[in-house]
Design an enzyme around this catalytic site. Structure first.
Site, mmCIF file in Angstrom:
data_model
loop_
_atom_site.group_PDB
_atom_site.id
_atom_site.type_symbol
_atom_site.label_atom_id
_atom_site.label_comp_id
_atom_site.label_asym_id
_atom_site.label_seq_id
_atom_site.Cartn_x
_atom_site.Cartn_y
_atom_site.Cartn_z
ATOM 1 N N HIS A 158 -5.307 -0.104 7.541
ATOM 2 C CA HIS A 158 -3.953 -0.663 7.652
ATOM 3 C C HIS A 158 -2.961 0.497 7.585
ATOM 4 C CE1 HIS A 158 -3.920 0.069 3.374
ATOM 5 N NE2 HIS A 158 -4.940 -0.766 3.191
ATOM 6 N N HIS B 240 -3.564 3.376 5.044
ATOM 7 C CA HIS B 240 -4.511 4.411 5.471
ATOM 8 C C HIS B 240 -3.866 5.328 6.514
ATOM 9 C CE1 HIS B 240 -7.394 1.040 4.381
ATOM 10 N NE2 HIS B 240 -7.871 2.022 3.661
ATOM 11 N N GLY C 219 -12.666 1.881 5.595
ATOM 12 C CA GLY C 219 -12.397 1.079 6.795
ATOM 13 C C GLY C 219 -11.459 -0.076 6.526
ATOM 14 N N ARG D 110 -8.068 -5.678 0.963
ATOM 15 C CA ARG D 110 -8.436 -6.974 0.353
ATOM 16 C C ARG D 110 -7.365 -8.048 0.574
ATOM 17 N NH1 ARG D 110 -10.754 -3.297 -3.292
ATOM 18 N NH2 ARG D 110 -12.969 -3.661 -3.631
HETATM 19 P P1 AMP Z 1 -9.934 2.552 0.691
HETATM 20 O O1 AMP Z 1 -10.294 2.358 2.128
HETATM 21 O O2 AMP Z 1 -9.443 1.326 0.011
HETATM 22 O O3 AMP Z 1 -11.024 3.274 -0.065
HETATM 23 O O4 AMP Z 1 -8.695 3.543 0.686
HETATM 24 C C1 AMP Z 1 -8.772 4.799 1.313
HETATM 25 C C2 AMP Z 1 -7.569 5.611 0.910
HETATM 26 O O5 AMP Z 1 -6.380 4.945 1.344
HETATM 27 C C3 AMP Z 1 -7.442 5.797 -0.610
HETATM 28 O O6 AMP Z 1 -7.016 7.123 -0.867
HETATM 29 C C4 AMP Z 1 -6.389 4.799 -0.970
HETATM 30 O O7 AMP Z 1 -5.657 5.137 -2.132
HETATM 31 C C5 AMP Z 1 -5.490 4.855 0.255
HETATM 32 N N1 AMP Z 1 -4.666 3.647 0.359
HETATM 33 C C6 AMP Z 1 -5.102 2.368 0.375
HETATM 34 N N2 AMP Z 1 -4.053 1.505 0.421
HETATM 35 C C7 AMP Z 1 -2.934 2.278 0.424
HETATM 36 C C8 AMP Z 1 -1.536 1.992 0.454
HETATM 37 N N3 AMP Z 1 -1.066 0.752 0.478
HETATM 38 N N4 AMP Z 1 -0.667 3.029 0.458
HETATM 39 C C9 AMP Z 1 -1.131 4.307 0.426
HETATM 40 N N5 AMP Z 1 -2.433 4.647 0.388
HETATM 41 C C10 AMP Z 1 -3.325 3.645 0.390
#
Ligand code: AMP
Length: 275
Positions: A30, A33, A27, A183
């Site tokens: 941005h 995602h 969640g 974050r």
């Molecule tokens: P998270 O919500 O942080 O667990 O991220 C979910 C997915 O989004 C994971 O596969 C992350 O690697 C991907 N993700 C997060 N930030 C980015 C970004 N800036 N660019 C590409 N993928 C991202």
């Protein structure tokens, strides 16, 4: 867009789908995602996104407690992106065993982020395995932003003969180069001004030793700066916030070409090579 709040609803919905593209998230969505969601919609008949802040992958209680929750906005964004369904489980649903059963990798997961965040990748691999078993996706989309995570998930898929294609998606950055992350919204104004330095420095083509000094001089506390295959990976803390990033890197210590800044619009629908 269907909201699936428990495992029974999820199973019924998944059983009625031909082929699912799956995007697991925590969640606070941005454009990073959304680039995964976009790749999924281009490559899959139906797209399922999960939103679950997985407590077992947090090594610090404070980090978990302060993890941003923007559920209403997330759902609006996902609906506008053409997502078919969103899975919103809670801990008891996903961990009927109360995390007595865990999946771990005992080599690469101990290095880099794993060395600084004990148990982190056990939590990640365990929850992704649970989600894969429930959703049975044809394809699952992960960001190269979490490069070590991506490598470990690919390794897990291979090791356990899972019938899912892991699709890597490139890092989406802010205009100033900062890799997007949920974050980032917890950075103070001053820290937010300093944060893009991390990307600037690791793309500068300097020697690793020089870059280490530059990162520390900019005000970061460096966890690691190291090469892994053709990538240069960094983790550094600014105030309370730990940032990770990576760029393509060759052994000549210089980047072949400047790293392209990607927005969701320019994000390719085809995967890039990670391994
Ligand atoms: P998270 O919500 O942080 O667990 O991220 C979910 C997915 O989004 C994971 O596969 C992350 O690697 C991907 N993700 C997060 N930030 C980015 C970004 N800036 N660019 C590409 N993928 C991202």
């Amino acid at each position: 867009m269907v909201l699936l709040k428990n495992i029974n609803e999820l199973k019924v919905w998944c059983a009625s789908q031909k082929s699912i593209g799956f995007v697991p998230t925590m969640g606070a969505l941005h454009a990073g995602h959304l680039s995964l969601v976009k790749a999924a919609t281009l490559q899959s008949e139906t797209v399922l996104v999960s939103i679950f802040v997985n407590p077992t992958q947090f090594d610090e209680v404070e980090d978990l407690e302060n993890y941003p929750n923007t559920l209403d906005d997330d759902l609006t964004l996902l609906k506008a992106s053409g997502v078919s369904a969103v899975f919103l489980p809670d801990f008891d649903q996903l961990y009927p065993d109360d995390y007595r059963y865990q999946l771990s990798e005992n080599d690469f997961s101990m290095a880099l982020c794993g060395a600084h965040r004990p148990g982190h990748f056990d939590g990640v691999l365990t929850v992704v395995m649970k989600l894969f078993n429930l959703v049975k996706p044809a394809k699952a989309f992960f960001g190269e932003k979490d490069y070590q995570q991506l490598r470990l998930i690919r390794g897990m898929v291979k090791a356990f003969f899972l019938d899912v294609e892991v699709v890597p998606c490139p890092i989406i950055r802010e205009k100033d180069g900062l890799a997007m992350s949920s974050r980032n919204m917890r950075l103070s104004k001053k820290e937010r001004e300093i944060a893009p330095q991390l990307f600037k420095i690791i793309s500068s083509g300097q020697s690793i030793e020089r870059m280490q000094k530059m990162i520390e001089a900019a005000g970061f506390e460096l966890d690691y700066l190291t090469t892994q295959g053709d990538r240069l990976l960094v983790a550094a803390t600014l105030g309370e916030i730990r940032l990770i990033d990576n760029v393509p890197y060759n052994n000549l210590r210089t980047l072949k070409k400047p790293v392209e800044l990607r927005s969701v619009e320019t994000c390719p629908s085809k995967p890039s090579n990670v391994e």
